[in-house]
Design an enzyme around this catalytic site. Structure first.
Site, PDB file in Angstrom:
ATOM      1  N   SER A 252       0.815  -1.210   0.000  1.00 32.39           N
ATOM      2  CA  SER A 252       0.000   0.000   0.000  1.00 32.39           C
ATOM      3  C   SER A 252       0.849   1.261   0.000  1.00 32.39           C
ATOM      4  O   SER A 252       1.882   1.329   0.673  1.00 32.39           O
ATOM      5  CB  SER A 252      -0.923   0.017   1.225  1.00 32.39           C
ATOM      6  OG  SER A 252      -1.575   1.267   1.350  1.00 32.39           O
ATOM      7  N   CYS A 253       0.377   2.287  -0.710  1.00 37.44           N
ATOM      8  CA  CYS A 253       1.051   3.591  -0.672  1.00 37.44           C
ATOM      9  C   CYS A 253       0.908   4.239   0.696  1.00 37.44           C
ATOM     10  O   CYS A 253       1.586   5.219   1.001  1.00 37.44           O
ATOM     11  CB  CYS A 253       0.478   4.518  -1.747  1.00 37.44           C
ATOM     12  SG  CYS A 253      -1.291   4.891  -1.543  1.00 37.44           S
ATOM     13  N   SER A 254       0.027   3.699   1.539  1.00 34.72           N
ATOM     14  CA  SER A 254      -0.193   4.239   2.876  1.00 34.72           C
ATOM     15  C   SER A 254       0.580   3.499   3.952  1.00 34.72           C
ATOM     16  O   SER A 254       0.425   3.786   5.143  1.00 34.72           O
ATOM     17  CB  SER A 254      -1.693   4.203   3.211  1.00 34.72           C
ATOM     18  OG  SER A 254      -2.429   5.017   2.322  1.00 34.72           O
ATOM     19  N   SER A 255       1.398   2.556   3.560  1.00 37.32           N
ATOM     20  CA  SER A 255       2.218   1.832   4.523  1.00 37.32           C
ATOM     21  C   SER A 255       3.297   2.741   5.093  1.00 37.32           C
ATOM     22  O   SER A 255       3.918   3.517   4.362  1.00 37.32           O
ATOM     23  CB  SER A 255       2.870   0.623   3.841  1.00 37.32           C
ATOM     24  OG  SER A 255       3.749  -0.042   4.705  1.00 37.32           O
ATOM     25  N   HIS A 374       0.800  13.451   0.423  1.00 37.08           N
ATOM     26  CA  HIS A 374       0.051  12.205   0.646  1.00 37.08           C
ATOM     27  C   HIS A 374      -0.489  12.120   2.075  1.00 37.08           C
ATOM     28  O   HIS A 374      -1.676  12.377   2.296  1.00 37.08           O
ATOM     29  CB  HIS A 374       0.944  11.006   0.325  1.00 37.08           C
ATOM     30  CG  HIS A 374       0.195   9.711   0.219  1.00 37.08           C
ATOM     31  ND1 HIS A 374      -0.293   9.046   1.314  1.00 37.08           N
ATOM     32  CD2 HIS A 374      -0.135   8.948  -0.853  1.00 37.08           C
ATOM     33  CE1 HIS A 374      -0.911   7.939   0.926  1.00 37.08           C
ATOM     34  NE2 HIS A 374      -0.820   7.857  -0.386  1.00 37.08           N
TER      35      HIS A 374
END
Length: 471
Positions: A252-255, A374
């Protein structure tokens, strides 16, 4: 005999797909209703959520991309889709959506037309499903352009959607994909002739989308940095960071890619992180030399389970047997320090900070290097610090006391819309600074009626200004 130009043939193929989508969308709109749009969205959602299909899609995704793990992809496919369906359940996307006698304006929902969606190999099932559901809910047709490794999963997903469409008598051409392994030429033509482009993943594709001449919704790169301050619940913070960092093998890009830990609780927190499965490496050169090969992330390490990643990093026997992720101490930030960027692996960079101001400065520096716009996070009991962070960092989201991966893209215990695409605002070179959701897939026509005039006197507008500075 004239040779057939393969590129011209590919472009013609895309143009034919878009033409079919336009025909299907026109009929969908003309014969549409809120009930029809809702049923179409439900059909696409059940296509991925039905347990046996979900399991097969998750297994196929891992098998063909080599990224992530099956159990977490099953969870992701289910929760992301269920959350999205909750979000759109009561959304009005057909007919009159507002009628305001005071302004004299009646607003009518209108589809955008044909959506082109470029989706990544990290989420080859969940991301296209999310886009497809949003598009259908708003009366659009959609064409998905998967990454080469994501083609088998996308093909299978569309097959499941068509099976559900057949129960409703819906046209298959409402949901299509660019066939084969794709090419830059095919994707470029889709970017040029669709009515709206949605891009998640490759920043090269993002740049191409924004220069294609077509309205585009494209999202920036992630590189999440999270602060753990001296007031935090250290055990809870460690468990949340560990769960988030390891979920779907950090695809995930949110990791979380970095954490900044205050000196006052550094040793205590690292002890908690160790209990949560994090093995501390103090020599960052040991990780840098193995996580990158010839300037690129090591394919044997990225998005892998713990054991093969540890082996690829040359750490077998050097870390505890129950290690779930690597926490590596570092000081450097910027292009010469790759550990300060996104790693797509179970590797977490750890920075120390003397106090909260220093932690904010480090987080800002990380974000300006990569991931601006982000999201960042903080574990704290001080209610003022999230606001301080929000005002200091070029970011669209500050996630407070939560597992970042689960929170950023929407969760059942926060108010963010469920999405797999996070807009990063001007900081990340994006046109949106919010989670991509159904409102981005719709436009409106306004009926404007005459109302009694509301013209103010000049004195009403400038009276206080004149009183302060004179005329």
């Amino acid at each position: 005999m004239t040779a057939i130009d393969p590129i011209a043939a590919e472009i013609a193929e895309v143009e034919a797909i878009v033409a079919r989508a336009r025909t299907a969308q026109a009929s969908f709109e003309i014969n549409g209703s809120q009930a029809i749009y809702d049923r179409a969205a439900q059909a696409a959602a059940w296509a991925i959520m039905e347990p046996s299909r979900n399991k097969h899609l998750a297994e196929l995704a891992v098998e063909t991309t080599g990224l992530g793990n099956v159990a977490d992809k099953i969870t992701k496919n289910h929760r992301k889709t269920l959350g999205l369906m909750r979000d759109i359940a009561d959304a009005v996307t057909y007919g009159i959506i507002s009628d305001d006698p005071e302004t004299g304006i009646t607003e009518i929902a209108r589809p955008i037309g044909v959506i082109g969606a470029v989706v990544p190999s990290t989420n080859p099932g969940a991301t296209p499903a999310n886009n497809i559901i949003n598009a259908l809910k708003c009366g659009n047709a959609i064409i998905v352009s998967p990454s080469p490794k994501g083609v088998p999963t996308c093909e299978t997903l569309l097959g499941y959607i068509y099976a559900e469409f057949d129960k409703l008598g819906l046209d298959h051409d409402l949901v299509q994909m660019i066939p084969g392994r794709g090419s830059k030429e095919k994707t470029q033509r889709l970017l040029e002739i669709a009515d709206l482009i949605v891009v998640t993943g490759s920043q090269n594709n993002v740049r191409r989308a924004y220069t294609s001449g077509t309205p585009a919704l494209a999202v920036g790169a992630g590189n999440v940095c999270v602060i753990v301050d001296e007031t935090a619940d250290l055990a809870a913070a460690a468990q949340k960071i560990a769960a988030s960092k390891t979920f779907d093998n950090a695809t995930s890009c949110s990791s979380e890619n970095s954490i900044v830990v205050l000196d006052a609780i550094y040793d205590a927190f690292m002890a908690e992180l160790a209990k949560a499965g994090g093995a501390l490496i103090t020599d960052d050169s040991k990780i840098t030399s193995t996580l990158w090969v010839k300037g690129h992330l090591n394919p044997r390490a990225i998005a892998q389970d713990a054991a093969p990643m540890i082996e690829a990093l040359g750490l077998t026997g050097e870390v505890p047997a129950d290690t779930q992720f690597i926490a590596v101490e570092s000081n450097g930030i910027g292009p010469d320090f790759p550990l300060s960027g996104e790693k797509l692996s179970r590797v977490l960079t750890v920075y120390r900070a003397y106090d909260f101001a220093a932690a904010v400065a480090t987080t800002r520096k990380v974000q300006l290097h990569q991931g601006a716009g982000h999201s960042v996070g903080i574990h704290t009991k001080d209610d003022t610090r999230p606001l301080t962070l929000a005002n200091a960092i070029p970011t669209s989201r500050v996630i407070v006391n939560q597992a970042h991966t689960f929170a950023t893209g929407g969760a059942f215990n926060n108010g963010m819309p469920f999405s797999l695409s996070m807009g990063c605002g001007s900081w990340g070179g994006n046109s949106i600074d919010e989670n991509l959701h159904w409102k981005h897939f719709i436009q409106s026509t306004k009926i404007v009626r005459e109302i009694p005039p509301r013209e103010p006197a000049v004195e009403d507008i400038f009276g206080e200004y004149w009183a302060q500075v004179g005329k």
